[in-house]
Scaffold this motif. Structure first.
Motif, PDB file in Angstrom:
ATOM      1  N   ASP A 173     -36.766 -16.043 -12.449  1.00 39.84           N
ATOM      2  CA  ASP A 173     -35.368 -16.341 -12.151  1.00 39.84           C
ATOM      3  C   ASP A 173     -34.436 -15.137 -12.220  1.00 39.84           C
ATOM      4  O   ASP A 173     -33.623 -14.915 -11.315  1.00 39.84           O
ATOM      5  CB  ASP A 173     -34.860 -17.424 -13.104  1.00 39.84           C
ATOM      6  CG  ASP A 173     -35.684 -18.697 -13.040  1.00 39.84           C
ATOM      7  OD1 ASP A 173     -36.352 -18.914 -12.013  1.00 39.84           O
ATOM      8  OD2 ASP A 173     -35.666 -19.466 -14.018  1.00 39.84           O
ATOM      9  N   SER A 273     -30.557 -21.911 -14.675  1.00 33.73           N
ATOM     10  CA  SER A 273     -30.378 -22.959 -13.672  1.00 33.73           C
ATOM     11  C   SER A 273     -30.193 -24.273 -14.418  1.00 33.73           C
ATOM     12  O   SER A 273     -30.982 -24.598 -15.316  1.00 33.73           O
ATOM     13  CB  SER A 273     -31.600 -23.028 -12.754  1.00 33.73           C
ATOM     14  OG  SER A 273     -31.519 -24.131 -11.878  1.00 33.73           O
ATOM     15  N   GLN A 276     -32.941 -26.720 -16.217  1.00 33.52           N
ATOM     16  CA  GLN A 276     -34.318 -26.258 -16.026  1.00 33.52           C
ATOM     17  C   GLN A 276     -35.111 -26.276 -17.331  1.00 33.52           C
ATOM     18  O   GLN A 276     -36.282 -26.653 -17.336  1.00 33.52           O
ATOM     19  CB  GLN A 276     -34.313 -24.852 -15.416  1.00 33.52           C
ATOM     20  CG  GLN A 276     -35.683 -24.370 -14.991  1.00 33.52           C
ATOM     21  CD  GLN A 276     -35.625 -23.025 -14.283  1.00 33.52           C
ATOM     22  OE1 GLN A 276     -36.254 -22.083 -14.716  1.00 33.52           O
ATOM     23  NE2 GLN A 276     -34.871 -22.936 -13.205  1.00 33.52           N
ATOM     24  N   ARG A 298     -23.735 -17.075 -13.561  1.00 34.58           N
ATOM     25  CA  ARG A 298     -25.048 -17.712 -13.407  1.00 34.58           C
ATOM     26  C   ARG A 298     -25.258 -18.040 -11.927  1.00 34.58           C
ATOM     27  O   ARG A 298     -25.061 -19.174 -11.490  1.00 34.58           O
ATOM     28  CB  ARG A 298     -25.118 -18.978 -14.257  1.00 34.58           C
ATOM     29  CG  ARG A 298     -24.919 -18.728 -15.757  1.00 34.58           C
ATOM     30  CD  ARG A 298     -25.006 -20.034 -16.530  1.00 34.58           C
ATOM     31  NE  ARG A 298     -24.963 -19.820 -17.964  1.00 34.58           N
ATOM     32  CZ  ARG A 298     -23.879 -19.953 -18.718  1.00 34.58           C
ATOM     33  NH1 ARG A 298     -22.714 -20.272 -18.135  1.00 34.58           N
ATOM     34  NH2 ARG A 298     -23.935 -19.760 -20.016  1.00 34.58           N
ATOM     35  N   LEU A 300     -27.706 -18.690 -10.135  1.00 40.18           N
ATOM     36  CA  LEU A 300     -28.745 -19.661  -9.764  1.00 40.18           C
ATOM     37  C   LEU A 300     -28.435 -21.062 -10.287  1.00 40.18           C
ATOM     38  O   LEU A 300     -29.282 -21.948 -10.178  1.00 40.18           O
ATOM     39  CB  LEU A 300     -30.107 -19.226 -10.320  1.00 40.18           C
ATOM     40  CG  LEU A 300     -30.550 -17.784 -10.092  1.00 40.18           C
ATOM     41  CD1 LEU A 300     -31.978 -17.597 -10.584  1.00 40.18           C
ATOM     42  CD2 LEU A 300     -30.426 -17.390  -8.635  1.00 40.18           C
ATOM     43  N   ASP A 304     -32.706 -25.209  -7.323  1.00 39.56           N
ATOM     44  CA  ASP A 304     -33.899 -25.737  -7.979  1.00 39.56           C
ATOM     45  C   ASP A 304     -34.997 -24.676  -7.970  1.00 39.56           C
ATOM     46  O   ASP A 304     -34.866 -23.622  -7.343  1.00 39.56           O
ATOM     47  CB  ASP A 304     -34.360 -27.053  -7.351  1.00 39.56           C
ATOM     48  CG  ASP A 304     -34.842 -26.918  -5.913  1.00 39.56           C
ATOM     49  OD1 ASP A 304     -35.338 -25.832  -5.536  1.00 39.56           O
ATOM     50  OD2 ASP A 304     -34.736 -27.901  -5.161  1.00 39.56           O
ATOM     51  N   ILE A 308     -35.590 -20.987  -5.874  1.00 41.75           N
ATOM     52  CA  ILE A 308     -35.626 -19.696  -6.565  1.00 41.75           C
ATOM     53  C   ILE A 308     -36.931 -18.968  -6.263  1.00 41.75           C
ATOM     54  O   ILE A 308     -36.943 -17.759  -5.991  1.00 41.75           O
ATOM     55  CB  ILE A 308     -35.443 -19.905  -8.081  1.00 41.75           C
ATOM     56  CG1 ILE A 308     -34.067 -20.517  -8.368  1.00 41.75           C
ATOM     57  CG2 ILE A 308     -35.593 -18.576  -8.827  1.00 41.75           C
ATOM     58  CD1 ILE A 308     -33.900 -21.015  -9.794  1.00 41.75           C
TER      59      ILE A 308
END
Length: 386
Positions: A173, A273, A276, A298, A300, A304, A308
């Motif tokens: 990520d 995310s 997550q 952030r 991301l 989902d 990514i």
């Protein structure tokens, strides 16, 4: 004269600030193509033209321009005099070099004093779906003729939006988050926390490889490597199990913010995310971010995992990110971490710690490394592995 015609899109929407964005893009293109035979980089209406010397390293120039944020697309071509015969000859030459079954000639006449209109210059075969478009761009002092367009990465030129510091875990990520912030015009510095002395060097080596790869989009990067295992052990010894992960993350933000301030960073960047993992609930994200007054970005947050991963594959970080390692995120993790920590609970847990001393320990132990792209050449003539 051979040239590369660079076009931008989002920058063109900047109104009164456009000149500042264009100037930054010109500077970044000069830096990216230095030493490759680009003799001049000039901003012209709606485009930037890179003039090439004989023998210029065209393939490498194209590769560098293709990773310069702010570039929407670009074409390789030639500059000609404002003469229809010269323009025609250049267009024929461009068409002959392009393998195709059909073509179109598309003229853009930025210089309205040129005696012919765009339709009068155009010649078209298969207007609807030409295999190749020969572009003729008529400007006040020259015409530029090129065949086809190569897609650029878009976005804004690096550094125009300021500096940020990314917490780089070595997983999938955070490299994607860093890349997305570069695309928004940020110069990204990196901080990697490792579990030493309780883990091996694998996560550190991955972090270095990821930063080396990402540096091709911003040409120069700094990586801070922070030993975090002893700080985690201190937290484990003093605070309730359920809140350890939240406190790890709060401590990381404080240390990263302190290191980022040394380089002028105005925000932190994470690869979180929403939903997550346990630390990425709304409640936990809020109390983690409250550990430091610096802005936490952030990029991301609404993506989902499949999205990514797809972007990690596109930018070339996925293969490195999935290499096995012992990262500090999996060190001393309790079986059931809280998903809804409150500010009061966190304050009570941190009252059992000397937070300032732990932050100072992490900052003092951090080691910095600088990465450049392309990597420097060794005495034997080979590129160093950054």
């Amino acid at each position: 004269m051979a040239c590369v015609v660079v076009r931008y899109h989002e920058i063109a929407l900047k109104g009164g600030n456009r000149s500042r964005f264009v100037a930054r893009l010109v500077d970044n293109l000069r830096a990216a193509t230095a030493g490759l035979g680009v003799t001049h980089a000039q901003s012209l209406p709606g485009r930037i033209v890179l003039s090439l010397a004989d023998g210029a390293a065209l393939d490498e120039i194209q590769a560098r321009v293709a990773t310069t944020f702010g570039v929407a697309n670009f074409s390789c071509g030639v500059a000609t005099a404002l003469d229809l015969d010269a323009i025609s000859d250049a267009a024929v030459a461009a068409a002959s070099r392009a393998p195709m079954e059909s073509f179109a000639i598309v003229t853009r006449r930025a210089d309205k004093s040129f005696p012919l209109t765009s339709p009068q210059v155009n010649a078209r075969v298969d207007l609807d779906e030409p295999a190749v478009a020969i572009a003729i761009e008529i400007l006040p002092r020259a015409a530029f003729v090129s065949a086809g367009k190569i897609r650029g990465p878009g976005g804004l030129p690096v550094s125009i939006s300021g500096r940020v510091t990314c917490l780089l875990s070595g997983g999938i990520d955070s490299p994607v988050a860093a890349h997305r912030m570069m695309q928004r015009g940020c110069r990204v510095g990196f901080v990697h926390f490792h579990g030493g002395p309780y883990t091996d060097r694998a996560s550190r080596d991955k972090a270095r490889e990821l930063v080396a790869h990402l540096t091709r989009w911003q040409l120069r990067s700094e990586l801070w490597v922070v030993p975090f295992g002893d700080i985690q052990a201190e937290i484990v010894a003093r605070v309730p199990r359920s809140h350890r992960v939240v406190l790890y993350r709060r401590m990381m933000l404080r240390i990263a913010a302190a290191l980022g301030r040394r380089g002028g960073a105005r925000a932190l960047v994470t690869g979180e995310s929403l939903g997550q993992v346990a630390s990425q609930t709304l409640e936990n994200l809020a109390v983690i971010a409250a550990a430091t007054p610096i802005l936490v970005l952030r990029p991301l947050i609404g993506m989902d995992k499949a999205e990514i991963i797809a972007q990690a594959e596109r930018i070339g970080t996925f293969a490195t990110s999935i290499l096995p390692d012992q990262d500090c995120c999996s060190l001393f993790v309790p079986p059931h971490p809280t998903t809804r920590a409150t500010a009061a609970e966190v304050a009570a847990a941190e009252s059992l710690l000397d937070v300032d001393a732990l932050v100072a320990r992490g900052v003092d132990a951090a080691e910095r490394e600088t990465f450049v792209f392309p990597p420097p050449v060794t005495a034997r003539g080979a590129r160093e592995s950054a």
